[in-house]
Design a protein around this motif. Structure first.
Motif, PDB file in Angstrom:
ATOM      1  N   LEU A  30       0.856  -1.184   0.000  1.00 57.12           N
ATOM      2  CA  LEU A  30       0.000   0.000   0.000  1.00 57.12           C
ATOM      3  C   LEU A  30       0.895   1.237   0.000  1.00 57.12           C
ATOM      4  CD1 LEU A  30      -2.642  -1.205   2.604  1.00 57.12           C
ATOM      5  CD2 LEU A  30      -3.004  -0.907   0.144  1.00 57.12           C
ATOM      6  N   TYR A  31       0.823   1.963  -1.103  1.00 57.00           N
ATOM      7  CA  TYR A  31       1.770   3.045  -1.399  1.00 57.00           C
ATOM      8  C   TYR A  31       1.244   4.383  -0.867  1.00 57.00           C
ATOM      9  CZ  TYR A  31       5.312   5.188  -4.533  1.00 57.00           C
ATOM     10  OH  TYR A  31       6.380   5.862  -5.077  1.00 57.00           O
ATOM     11  N   ASP A  32       0.971   4.427   0.430  1.00 61.59           N
ATOM     12  CA  ASP A  32       0.320   5.602   1.006  1.00 61.59           C
ATOM     13  C   ASP A  32       1.288   6.673   1.485  1.00 61.59           C
ATOM     14  OD1 ASP A  32      -2.006   4.408   0.336  1.00 61.59           O
ATOM     15  OD2 ASP A  32      -2.867   4.339   2.339  1.00 61.59           O
ATOM     16  N   ASP A  33       2.565   6.536   1.124  1.00 51.89           N
ATOM     17  CA  ASP A  33       3.498   7.655   1.281  1.00 51.89           C
ATOM     18  C   ASP A  33       3.310   8.683   0.173  1.00 51.89           C
ATOM     19  OD1 ASP A  33       5.331   7.232   3.576  1.00 51.89           O
ATOM     20  OD2 ASP A  33       5.637   5.312   2.586  1.00 51.89           O
ATOM     21  N   MET A  34       2.538   8.343  -0.838  1.00 53.29           N
ATOM     22  CA  MET A  34       2.276   9.267  -1.949  1.00 53.29           C
ATOM     23  C   MET A  34       1.409  10.431  -1.484  1.00 53.29           C
ATOM     24  SD  MET A  34       3.699   8.397  -4.809  1.00 53.29           S
ATOM     25  CE  MET A  34       2.678   8.998  -6.154  1.00 53.29           C
ATOM     26  N   GLN A  35       1.467  11.544  -2.223  1.00 57.92           N
ATOM     27  CA  GLN A  35       0.674  12.721  -1.886  1.00 57.92           C
ATOM     28  C   GLN A  35      -0.814  12.430  -2.040  1.00 57.92           C
ATOM     29  OE1 GLN A  35       1.922  16.329  -3.818  1.00 57.92           O
ATOM     30  NE2 GLN A  35      -0.004  17.378  -3.435  1.00 57.92           N
ATOM     31  N   TYR A  36      -1.608  12.867  -1.081  1.00 65.51           N
ATOM     32  CA  TYR A  36      -3.059  12.724  -1.168  1.00 65.51           C
ATOM     33  C   TYR A  36      -3.587  13.592  -2.311  1.00 65.51           C
ATOM     34  CZ  TYR A  36      -7.996  13.088  -0.138  1.00 65.51           C
ATOM     35  OH  TYR A  36      -9.357  13.070  -0.238  1.00 65.51           O
ATOM     36  N   THR A  37      -4.451  13.015  -3.125  1.00 66.08           N
ATOM     37  CA  THR A  37      -5.055  13.753  -4.235  1.00 66.08           C
ATOM     38  C   THR A  37      -6.558  13.847  -4.017  1.00 66.08           C
ATOM     39  OG1 THR A  37      -5.085  11.664  -5.467  1.00 66.08           O
ATOM     40  CG2 THR A  37      -3.315  13.216  -5.978  1.00 66.08           C
ATOM     41  N   ARG A  38      -7.101  15.043  -4.200  1.00 66.90           N
ATOM     42  CA  ARG A  38      -8.525  15.258  -3.985  1.00 66.90           C
ATOM     43  C   ARG A  38      -9.343  14.686  -5.144  1.00 66.90           C
ATOM     44  NH1 ARG A  38      -9.168  21.245  -1.259  1.00 66.90           N
ATOM     45  NH2 ARG A  38      -7.134  21.337  -0.224  1.00 66.90           N
ATOM     46  N   VAL A  58     -15.852   9.610   2.091  1.00 67.77           N
ATOM     47  CA  VAL A  58     -15.429   9.823   3.477  1.00 67.77           C
ATOM     48  C   VAL A  58     -14.819  11.225   3.566  1.00 67.77           C
ATOM     49  CG1 VAL A  58     -13.964   9.028   5.368  1.00 67.77           C
ATOM     50  CG2 VAL A  58     -14.917   7.367   3.737  1.00 67.77           C
ATOM     51  N   PRO A  59     -15.369  12.109   4.407  1.00 61.39           N
ATOM     52  CA  PRO A  59     -14.797  13.454   4.512  1.00 61.39           C
ATOM     53  C   PRO A  59     -13.425  13.420   5.168  1.00 61.39           C
ATOM     54  CG  PRO A  59     -16.449  13.129   6.220  1.00 61.39           C
ATOM     55  CD  PRO A  59     -16.493  11.905   5.338  1.00 61.39           C
ATOM     56  N   VAL A  60     -12.473  14.155   4.599  1.00 59.57           N
ATOM     57  CA  VAL A  60     -11.123  14.199   5.157  1.00 59.57           C
ATOM     58  C   VAL A  60     -10.684  15.651   5.325  1.00 59.57           C
ATOM     59  CG1 VAL A  60     -10.431  11.948   4.256  1.00 59.57           C
ATOM     60  CG2 VAL A  60     -10.093  13.984   2.849  1.00 59.57           C
ATOM     61  N   LEU A  61      -9.701  15.865   6.186  1.00 58.64           N
ATOM     62  CA  LEU A  61      -9.199  17.205   6.472  1.00 58.64           C
ATOM     63  C   LEU A  61      -8.102  17.558   5.461  1.00 58.64           C
ATOM     64  CD1 LEU A  61      -9.004  16.890  10.365  1.00 58.64           C
ATOM     65  CD2 LEU A  61     -10.756  18.089   9.017  1.00 58.64           C
ATOM     66  N   VAL A  62      -8.419  18.483   4.564  1.00 62.63           N
ATOM     67  CA  VAL A  62      -7.461  18.839   3.516  1.00 62.63           C
ATOM     68  C   VAL A  62      -7.161  20.336   3.457  1.00 62.63           C
ATOM     69  CG1 VAL A  62      -8.021  16.864   2.050  1.00 62.63           C
ATOM     70  CG2 VAL A  62      -9.340  18.976   1.812  1.00 62.63           C
ATOM     71  N   LYS A  63      -7.942  21.156   4.109  1.00 69.65           N
ATOM     72  CA  LYS A  63      -7.745  22.598   4.021  1.00 69.65           C
ATOM     73  C   LYS A  63      -6.360  22.998   4.504  1.00 69.65           C
ATOM     74  CE  LYS A  63      -9.903  27.021   5.141  1.00 69.65           C
ATOM     75  NZ  LYS A  63     -11.027  27.708   5.837  1.00 69.65           N
ATOM     76  N   SER A  69       0.630  13.534   2.762  1.00 71.77           N
ATOM     77  CA  SER A  69       0.589  12.187   2.194  1.00 71.77           C
ATOM     78  C   SER A  69      -0.755  11.542   2.518  1.00 71.77           C
ATOM     79  CB  SER A  69       1.715  11.334   2.772  1.00 71.77           C
ATOM     80  OG  SER A  69       1.510  11.127   4.161  1.00 71.77           O
ATOM     81  N   ILE A  70      -1.041  10.454   1.831  1.00 77.58           N
ATOM     82  CA  ILE A  70      -2.266   9.714   2.113  1.00 77.58           C
ATOM     83  C   ILE A  70      -2.234   9.211   3.551  1.00 77.58           C
ATOM     84  CG2 ILE A  70      -3.712   7.765   1.429  1.00 77.58           C
ATOM     85  CD1 ILE A  70      -2.235   7.934  -1.344  1.00 77.58           C
ATOM     86  N   ARG A  71      -1.088   8.714   3.978  1.00 74.75           N
ATOM     87  CA  ARG A  71      -0.983   8.140   5.327  1.00 74.75           C
ATOM     88  C   ARG A  71      -1.236   9.171   6.425  1.00 74.75           C
ATOM     89  NH1 ARG A  71       5.348   6.988   6.853  1.00 74.75           N
ATOM     90  NH2 ARG A  71       4.364   6.422   8.827  1.00 74.75           N
ATOM     91  N   ASP A  72      -0.991  10.449   6.143  1.00 75.10           N
ATOM     92  CA  ASP A  72      -1.192  11.504   7.132  1.00 75.10           C
ATOM     93  C   ASP A  72      -2.569  12.158   7.049  1.00 75.10           C
ATOM     94  OD1 ASP A  72       1.364  11.239   8.248  1.00 75.10           O
ATOM     95  OD2 ASP A  72       2.249  12.569   6.742  1.00 75.10           O
ATOM     96  N   LEU A 109     -16.727   0.114   9.490  1.00 78.78           N
ATOM     97  CA  LEU A 109     -17.099   1.484   9.143  1.00 78.78           C
ATOM     98  C   LEU A 109     -17.381   2.323  10.394  1.00 78.78           C
ATOM     99  CD1 LEU A 109     -19.439   0.954   6.049  1.00 78.78           C
ATOM    100  CD2 LEU A 109     -17.111   1.818   6.061  1.00 78.78           C
ATOM    101  N   ARG A 110     -17.885   1.682  11.418  1.00 76.23           N
ATOM    102  CA  ARG A 110     -18.258   2.402  12.647  1.00 76.23           C
ATOM    103  C   ARG A 110     -17.152   2.395  13.708  1.00 76.23           C
ATOM    104  NH1 ARG A 110     -23.715   3.489  12.906  1.00 76.23           N
ATOM    105  NH2 ARG A 110     -25.142   2.291  11.563  1.00 76.23           N
ATOM    106  N   ALA A 111     -15.972   1.894  13.362  1.00 73.55           N
ATOM    107  CA  ALA A 111     -14.917   1.693  14.362  1.00 73.55           C
ATOM    108  C   ALA A 111     -14.243   2.977  14.831  1.00 73.55           C
ATOM    109  CB  ALA A 111     -13.860   0.738  13.812  1.00 73.55           C
ATOM    110  N   GLY A 112     -14.473   4.073  14.137  1.00 80.75           N
ATOM    111  CA  GLY A 112     -13.900   5.346  14.569  1.00 80.75           C
ATOM    112  C   GLY A 112     -12.463   5.564  14.162  1.00 80.75           C
ATOM    113  N   ASN A 113     -12.057   5.009  13.023  1.00 79.62           N
ATOM    114  CA  ASN A 113     -10.692   5.255  12.529  1.00 79.62           C
ATOM    115  C   ASN A 113     -10.464   6.749  12.317  1.00 79.62           C
ATOM    116  OD1 ASN A 113      -9.219   2.625  11.928  1.00 79.62           O
ATOM    117  ND2 ASN A 113     -11.226   2.207  11.029  1.00 79.62           N
ATOM    118  N   THR A 114      -9.257   7.194  12.600  1.00 73.05           N
ATOM    119  CA  THR A 114      -8.953   8.618  12.495  1.00 73.05           C
ATOM    120  C   THR A 114      -8.256   8.984  11.183  1.00 73.05           C
ATOM    121  OG1 THR A 114      -6.852   8.276  13.656  1.00 73.05           O
ATOM    122  CG2 THR A 114      -8.784   8.882  14.992  1.00 73.05           C
ATOM    123  N   HIS A 115      -7.696   7.984  10.476  1.00 75.31           N
ATOM    124  CA  HIS A 115      -6.952   8.252   9.240  1.00 75.31           C
ATOM    125  C   HIS A 115      -7.479   7.376   8.108  1.00 75.31           C
ATOM    126  CE1 HIS A 115      -4.276  10.094  12.164  1.00 75.31           C
ATOM    127  NE2 HIS A 115      -3.644  10.694  11.173  1.00 75.31           N
TER     128      HIS A 115
END
Length: 231
Positions: A30-38, A58-63, A69-72, A109-115
């Motif tokens: 899983l290549y999640d060191d790559m930059q997150y793309t919207r 899934v809403p994510v914090l991008v502002k 990175s995807i992992r962050d 889905l309901r487990a409350g993952n943060t990332h």
């Protein structure tokens, strides 16, 4: 000993082809060191409804986090999980295997993952478990990352002990085959064509939807509609 490796970003509830790629290799990184793309597959996918396909996002914090990175990438709140499950229930409760699949995926889905990376991996591993895919799944940050697109992929493959790198066809635009040749790593291209249709709710058949569509509708028969997964 020959070893096939694929290196791909995590996706949210990916389509069936993603899991065929996992099943076709010995290690899936899983290549999640790559930059997150919207507006990409990292945090969303499509389901089938009576009105056509619909995105689950899934809403994510991008502002202000343009280079994260995807992992962050953090998930924004928890309310989305209730919305997603309600939408899935409304559109798939009539599917033959809804109850069995729901029992496996609703808790994740309901487990409350943060990332988003962690959520995606848990869902991907749950699908692999259901389909009896035994491929090793690892994170890219378990390895050392080199500079250069092709160089990094080839080096990751080599570090994992890979003798063959299996790539999705879209990477033909940027992968340099000579980089793999220099390392004596075979480069092959995965084929997503000619999937059979399967029993599906809501009108004409649609391929490009989440794997959950196949699992809800076909349950243990799902491998019969895939290419590399075997029942």
């Amino acid at each position: 000993m020959p070893k096939k490796v694929a290196i791909v970003q995590s996706n949210y509830l990916p389509w069936k082809g993603y899991f065929d790629l996992i099943a076709a290799v010995d290690e899936f990184i899983l290549y999640d060191d790559m930059q997150y793309t919207r507006r990409d597959w990292r945090n969303r996918n499509k389901i089938k409804t009576p009105q056509g396909t619909q995105w689950l996002t899934v809403p994510v914090l991008v502002k202000g986090k343009y280079h994260q990175s995807i992992r962050d990438t953090e998930i924004d709140g928890a309310a989305w999980a209730e919305d997603h499950w309600k939408t899935l229930t409304q559109n798939y409760r009539r599917a033959p295997y809804f109850d069995d699949i729901a029992m496996r995926f609703e808790p994740i889905l309901r487990a409350g993952n943060t990332h988003i990376s962690e959520l995606n991996r848990q869902l991907i591993e749950a699908v692999c478990d259901y389909l009896c895919i035994k491929t090793r799944i690892s994170w890219s940050w378990a390895y050392t990352l080199k500079d250069g697109k092709s160089e990094r992929l080839a080096d990751l493959c080599a570090q994992a002990g890979g003798t063959e790198y299996v790539s999705g066809p879209s990477a033909r635009d940027y992968i340099e085959p000579s980089v793999f040749e220099e390392r004596k790593i075979r480069l092959s291209w995965f084929d997503y064509e000619d999937y059979p249709e399967y029993p599906q709710l809501w009108g004409s058949f649609t391929h490009g939807v989440t794997i959950l569509d196949l699992l809800f509708n076909c349950g243990p028969d799902a491998p019969n509609y895939m290419r590399y997964v075997r029942a």
